[in-house]
Design a protein around this motif. Structure first.
Motif, PDB file in Angstrom:
ATOM      1  N   ASP A  64       0.725  -1.180  -0.023  1.00  0.00           N
ATOM      2  CA  ASP A  64      -0.031  -0.034   0.076  1.00  0.00           C
ATOM      3  C   ASP A  64       0.825   1.029  -0.036  1.00  0.00           C
ATOM      4  O   ASP A  64       0.645   2.182  -0.522  1.00  0.00           O
ATOM      5  CB  ASP A  64      -0.938   0.089   1.259  1.00  0.00           C
ATOM      6  CG  ASP A  64      -2.083  -0.953   0.956  1.00  0.00           C
ATOM      7  OD1 ASP A  64      -2.454  -1.398  -0.112  1.00  0.00           O
ATOM      8  OD2 ASP A  64      -2.691  -1.142   2.052  1.00  0.00           O
ATOM      9  N   TYR A  68       0.506   4.356  -3.123  1.00  0.00           N
ATOM     10  CA  TYR A  68       0.092   5.662  -2.830  1.00  0.00           C
ATOM     11  C   TYR A  68       1.047   6.961  -3.126  1.00  0.00           C
ATOM     12  O   TYR A  68       0.959   7.685  -3.496  1.00  0.00           O
ATOM     13  CB  TYR A  68      -0.735   5.829  -1.626  1.00  0.00           C
ATOM     14  CG  TYR A  68      -2.091   5.015  -1.539  1.00  0.00           C
ATOM     15  CD1 TYR A  68      -3.185   5.341  -2.478  1.00  0.00           C
ATOM     16  CD2 TYR A  68      -1.940   3.859  -0.712  1.00  0.00           C
ATOM     17  CE1 TYR A  68      -4.262   4.692  -2.388  1.00  0.00           C
ATOM     18  CE2 TYR A  68      -3.348   2.989  -0.718  1.00  0.00           C
ATOM     19  CZ  TYR A  68      -4.393   3.511  -1.552  1.00  0.00           C
ATOM     20  OH  TYR A  68      -5.404   2.602  -1.559  1.00  0.00           O
ATOM     21  N   GLN A  71       1.038   7.001  -6.772  1.00  0.00           N
ATOM     22  CA  GLN A  71      -0.135   7.616  -7.209  1.00  0.00           C
ATOM     23  C   GLN A  71       0.283   9.390  -7.028  1.00  0.00           C
ATOM     24  O   GLN A  71      -0.029   9.741  -7.839  1.00  0.00           O
ATOM     25  CB  GLN A  71      -1.492   7.279  -6.242  1.00  0.00           C
ATOM     26  CG  GLN A  71      -2.596   7.944  -6.959  1.00  0.00           C
ATOM     27  CD  GLN A  71      -3.929   7.778  -6.160  1.00  0.00           C
ATOM     28  OE1 GLN A  71      -3.843   6.983  -5.166  1.00  0.00           O
ATOM     29  NE2 GLN A  71      -5.031   8.391  -6.721  1.00  0.00           N
ATOM     30  N   LEU A 132      -1.273   6.493   4.924  1.00  0.00           N
ATOM     31  CA  LEU A 132      -1.891   6.617   3.306  1.00  0.00           C
ATOM     32  C   LEU A 132      -1.387   7.848   2.771  1.00  0.00           C
ATOM     33  O   LEU A 132      -0.801   8.004   1.854  1.00  0.00           O
ATOM     34  CB  LEU A 132      -3.189   6.256   3.087  1.00  0.00           C
ATOM     35  CG  LEU A 132      -3.812   6.185   1.526  1.00  0.00           C
ATOM     36  CD1 LEU A 132      -5.142   5.259   1.860  1.00  0.00           C
ATOM     37  CD2 LEU A 132      -4.527   7.475   1.536  1.00  0.00           C
ATOM     38  N   TYR A 136       1.131   9.241   0.108  1.00  0.00           N
ATOM     39  CA  TYR A 136       0.954  10.095  -1.122  1.00  0.00           C
ATOM     40  C   TYR A 136       1.646  11.442  -1.088  1.00  0.00           C
ATOM     41  O   TYR A 136       2.130  11.603  -2.394  1.00  0.00           O
ATOM     42  CB  TYR A 136      -0.531  10.338  -1.157  1.00  0.00           C
ATOM     43  CG  TYR A 136      -1.234  11.047  -2.275  1.00  0.00           C
ATOM     44  CD1 TYR A 136      -1.819  10.333  -3.405  1.00  0.00           C
ATOM     45  CD2 TYR A 136      -1.421  12.454  -2.249  1.00  0.00           C
ATOM     46  CE1 TYR A 136      -2.345  10.905  -4.505  1.00  0.00           C
ATOM     47  CE2 TYR A 136      -1.722  13.059  -3.518  1.00  0.00           C
ATOM     48  CZ  TYR A 136      -2.492  12.542  -4.492  1.00  0.00           C
ATOM     49  OH  TYR A 136      -2.886  12.962  -5.545  1.00  0.00           O
ATOM     50  N   PRO A 323      -5.621  10.853  -2.565  1.00  0.00           N
ATOM     51  CA  PRO A 323      -5.246   9.378  -2.964  1.00  0.00           C
ATOM     52  C   PRO A 323      -6.577   8.265  -3.154  1.00  0.00           C
ATOM     53  O   PRO A 323      -7.640   8.636  -2.807  1.00  0.00           O
ATOM     54  CB  PRO A 323      -4.636   8.898  -1.549  1.00  0.00           C
ATOM     55  CG  PRO A 323      -5.149   9.998  -0.673  1.00  0.00           C
ATOM     56  CD  PRO A 323      -5.430  11.200  -1.353  1.00  0.00           C
ATOM     57  N   GLY A 324      -6.316   7.387  -3.839  1.00  0.00           N
ATOM     58  CA  GLY A 324      -7.299   6.327  -4.025  1.00  0.00           C
ATOM     59  C   GLY A 324      -8.254   6.771  -5.272  1.00  0.00           C
ATOM     60  O   GLY A 324      -8.048   7.612  -6.098  1.00  0.00           O
ATOM     61  N   TYR A 429     -10.404   4.320   1.052  1.00  0.00           N
ATOM     62  CA  TYR A 429      -9.702   3.106   1.304  1.00  0.00           C
ATOM     63  C   TYR A 429     -10.201   1.952   1.282  1.00  0.00           C
ATOM     64  O   TYR A 429      -9.994   0.819   0.592  1.00  0.00           O
ATOM     65  CB  TYR A 429      -8.563   3.195   2.475  1.00  0.00           C
ATOM     66  CG  TYR A 429      -7.782   2.001   2.705  1.00  0.00           C
ATOM     67  CD1 TYR A 429      -6.300   2.027   2.073  1.00  0.00           C
ATOM     68  CD2 TYR A 429      -7.981   0.988   3.412  1.00  0.00           C
ATOM     69  CE1 TYR A 429      -5.499   1.154   2.203  1.00  0.00           C
ATOM     70  CE2 TYR A 429      -7.061   0.000   3.661  1.00  0.00           C
ATOM     71  CZ  TYR A 429      -5.952   0.006   3.038  1.00  0.00           C
ATOM     72  OH  TYR A 429      -5.208  -1.046   3.049  1.00  0.00           O
TER      73      TYR A 429
END
Length: 808
Positions: A64, A68, A71, A132, A136, A323-324, A429
């Protein structure tokens, strides 16, 4: 003037000569590039980034953190200045780069305190959410650190500044922009209070809540137009007019701010979505569609992405800086959003001590308000990056900041967006990883953004709906007019329990449609709002879905492109019927021909239609004359009720005498005046040549960039306006709202590789990138392309590959 031209020419030459060496990830990459690798500090393992012909990144990571991180890195490479624009807008820091013209916008956002709220939310985030957000942010910063002054995105070079590092709170503050776009209702509270002197039946007509065309999703319906009682004393005419003028100025400031980012949503009406079960499809599997409606912008508000790591494989769109995936599907489920628009803002008229402007009255006695001191940096000029400082002192009561002041009346704002205790960052998430309806609903417990109608479909054949978000419950009343802040009458005692929010799983009908319309019947036990969007889009979608027994993705795409105007067609037929026996003079030949066109019109808002502009302008004139007569021109200037078209439909068909403006003897006379108004408006806007009076010349798609208006240097950001089918506002809105369609999705759980998705312009925010506007042709034609999902489909679609390796 000569100096100004010289400076602009120098700036243009500077931009043209700036370094544009290819970077595989940046959105500036050449098509011929195939594969490369770079080392980046901060990664734990190798990350593979593939891009297809549209430049969409497919990120594959082994954990993970790296997912991110990558990303953030990739998004910054395509949309870094947009990300900076988003955070500066919410934080009230635009004047530092754009100057005095945006100071009022900065003051507005400093008053809200978005920056402080986001910092508080970041500080209290759960450990997984914090990790997370930090991953990012570190990815964004890794990209920023790779830049030098010569290869910064052009906006930074033109404005002569460098982006500061990204933080977890920056991602959270971007969400506040969406709150502002999709949950601002406080001006309606003042508007309702300003109309409290109207007779009950007239007030019900000015503030309609229901329509015969409503498509209710949850509960049983019972149509009623009864006026909601208003408990506060009436404002005087002068007080009302003064407050409404302040409201009008605030509305203009907000609109400018949101439109600059591509986030303006008229009357909170933003989007269509629908889902049907397998019994209605040719494949026997569900199909789901979503097209969010937000103001057009360059670049698009949405960013397409595909994310893969252990435990997650998800594709769709997000906003730059988040993010995501916000809207899309994973390998088990698909989901789409439209705005619910519940009332999550309340105003409180606070009673301050005349001898001490800081003290205000509470049930426990006098209390000192908090004074928050803000300093806003304001750029001195286009060529002068030095800044002046504007100070702002914000008064904050127990209810929130003072947001409205006039003639001694001071209103505080309470808003779900301004309470860090109830706003979390865990929702997407879990949602991205949900595998069934139960897990999806569980994930929604962590969603605390603007309340959304979420439709759902999965590979096992199930469909569903959930209105997720935080909606307050008041001690008394419903918050639709300002409360007396010195009492506890308007306190928020709790929020609608999550399991009591509107929801629906596998309905017998097999069809769920939401388009910002009223979604609950009167039997729903909690208050959501009095102000729903017009029902036309939802009604038309529901109607089209029921015209065919077995639907396909082609049928869904046709619905997304539908331009039929229910309001326009109803109005045109009613006018033709009303005036057909009234035309006896030879001078009426032109109007007689117009009425014949009205009667024959198919109601579609196509670019080559010569009928639609006349119908639109006549209905607008009819609306203006009715409203001015009902509430006066002063109040009409800030009248914002989204669903008033419901009343217009009734008036044009029933023609009640109590609504007829006093200067007319009949509705026929009124309609003749509206026809004259329409011709005058069309002549003014499109010229005297009536052959030019076609829809495509009246309604054009525009994709503005904040710097496109700059002389010479802004040309690189400019997208030339062009005619476009459909409309977002005129004639009640068609399903296809033209330039305000910000994204289209058709998700196919039967074969994810056949799911279609596209945005307005392209993935890149860099004008010289091949992906700056390479999706525009598909957007105009309503032909979103398939978005590869499986490993095999992605491999086949890959045009470029970049390996990110941990720095040794």
């Amino acid at each position: 003037m000569k100096l100004h031209i010289f400076v602009c020419l120098m700036a243009a030459c500077f931009l043209c000569s700036m370094e544009t060496r290819p970077r595989i990830v940046s959105g500036q990459q050449p098509v011929a590039a195939q594969s490369s690798s770079i080392q980046i500090a901060g990664l734990q393992d190798r990350v593979t980034i593939r891009r297809d012909e549209r430049g969409i990144p497919y990120i594959q990571a082994n954990n993970d953190h790296d997912l991110y991180f990558a990303q953030g890195y990739v998004t910054a490479s395509d949309r870094l200045w947009q990300m900076d624009l988003f955070r500066r807008n919410a934080r009230g820091e635009l004047a530092e780069i754009l100057g005095n013209a945006v100071v009022e916008e900065d003051k507005r956002h400093r008053t809200f305190g978005f920056a402080q709220e986001a910092e508080a939310e970041a500080a209290q985030a759960s450990a997984p959410a914090r990790a997370l957000l930090e991953a990012y942010a570190n990815g964004v910063n890794a990209y920023i650190s790779s830049l030098d002054p010569k290869n910064l995105p052009p906006e930074f070079q033109l404005l002569q500044y460098k982006p500061r590092p990204w933080t977890p709170a920056d991602s959270l503050v971007i969400v506040k922009n969406f709150f502002e776009a999709l949950s601002s209702t406080w001006r309606l509270d003042v508007t309702r209070e300003a109309l409290s002197d109207l007779p009950a039946d007239k007030r019900a007509g000015m503030l309609p809540e229901t329509s015969p065309l409503d498509v209710v999703v949850v509960g049983k319906d019972a149509k009623t137009t009864a006026a909601t009682p208003l408990s506060r004393p009436h404002l005087s005419t002068s007080e009302s007019a003064a407050l409404l003028r302040v409201l009008a100025a605030d509305q203009q400031t907000e609109s400018r701010s949101l439109a600059r980012m591509g986030l303006y949503a008229e009357g909170l009406a933003a989007s269509n979505n629908w889902v049907v079960s397998g019994k209605h499809t040719a494949s026997g599997k569900p199909l789901l569609a979503n097209d969010p409606h937000l103001a057009s912008s360059a670049p698009s508000i949405w960013y397409m992405i595909h994310l893969t790591a252990p435990g997650v494989r998800v594709a769709g769109v997000t906003a730059a800086g988040l993010p995501g995936v916000v809207i899309g599907h994973n390998d088990h489920i698909a989901w789409g959003f439209t705005n619910v628009g519940p009332d999550v803002q309340d105003l409180y008229l606070e009673k301050f001590d005349p001898n001490n402007p800081r003290r205000y009255q509470t049930p426990a006695g006098w209390q000192d308000a908090e004074i928050r001191h803000e300093e806003i940096r304001v750029r001195k000029g286009f060529t002068d990056t030095a800044t002046d400082t504007v100070t702002l002192d914000i008064t904050v009561t127990r209810h929130g900041p003072i947001i409205l002041e006039k003639d001694g009346r001071r209103y505080a704002l309470r808003w779900t967006a301004l309470d860090p205790k109830i706003n979390t960052s865990d929702g997407f998430y879990a949602q991205n990883r949900a595998r069934n309806w139960k897990e999806f609903v569980e994930a929604l417990k962590g969603y605390t953004g603007p309340t959304q109608n979420m439709v759902y479909a999965d590979i096992d054949g199930h469909i569903g709906y959930y209105a997720a978000g935080i909606v307050p419950i008041r001690k008394s009343g419903d918050g639709s007019v300002p409360y007396d802040g010195s009492t506890d009458a308007g306190e928020w005692v709790s929020y609608i329990p999550f399991d009591k929010l509107p929801q629906l799983a596998d309905p017998p009908s097999g069809i769920i449609v939401t388009a910002n319309q009223r979604v609950v019947g009167p039997d729903y036990p909690y208050f959501l709002t009095h102000s729903w969007a017009q029902p036309y889009r939802a009604h038309r979608i529901f109607e089209l879905l029921n015209q065919k027994q077995k639907l396909t993705t082609d049928d869904f795409r046709a619905i997304q492109g539908d331009t039929y105007s229910i309001a326009g067609g109803t109005f045109a037929r009613a006018v033709a019927k009303l005036l057909q026996d009234q035309l006896t003079s030879p001078d009426d030949d032109k109007l007689r021909a117009t009425l014949a066109d009205f009667a024959a019109w198919d109601g579609r808002l196509k670019t080559d239609s010569p009928v639609a502009p006349v119908v639109a302008q006549m209905r607008m004139a009819f609306r203006n004359r009715i409203i001015n007569a009902a509430i006066g021109e002063e109040r009409a200037k800030i009248y914002l009720w989204a669903n008033f078209d419901t009343t217009l439909d009734r008036l044009i068909t029933e023609q009640p005498k109590d609504w007829l403006p006093k200067e007319f003897k009949s509705y026929a006379d009124l309609m003749r005046a509206c026809y004259a108004d329409a011709r005058q408006a069309l002549t003014k806007s499109m010229g005297a040549d009536e052959s030019k009076w076609i829809w495509g010349n009246m309604v054009k798609a525009r994709f503005p960039h904040p710097l496109a208006v700059a002389p010479l240097v802004g040309l690189q950001f400019a997208i030339a306006p062009f005619p476009q089918d459909g409309t977002p506002f005129l004639l009640g809105a068609s399903v296809n709202v033209g330039a305000n369609v910000s994204m289209r999705l058709i998700a196919d759980p039967g074969d994810w590789d056949q799911s279609q998705q596209g945005i307005t312009l392209g993935e890149s925010g860099i004008p010289n990138s091949p992906h700056w506007n390479d999706q525009l042709a598909d957007w105009r034609a309503v032909t979103p392309r398939a978005l590869p999902f499986t490993e095999a489909a992605i491999a086949k679609a890959t045009k470029q590959t970049l390996m990110l390796d941990p720095a040794k």
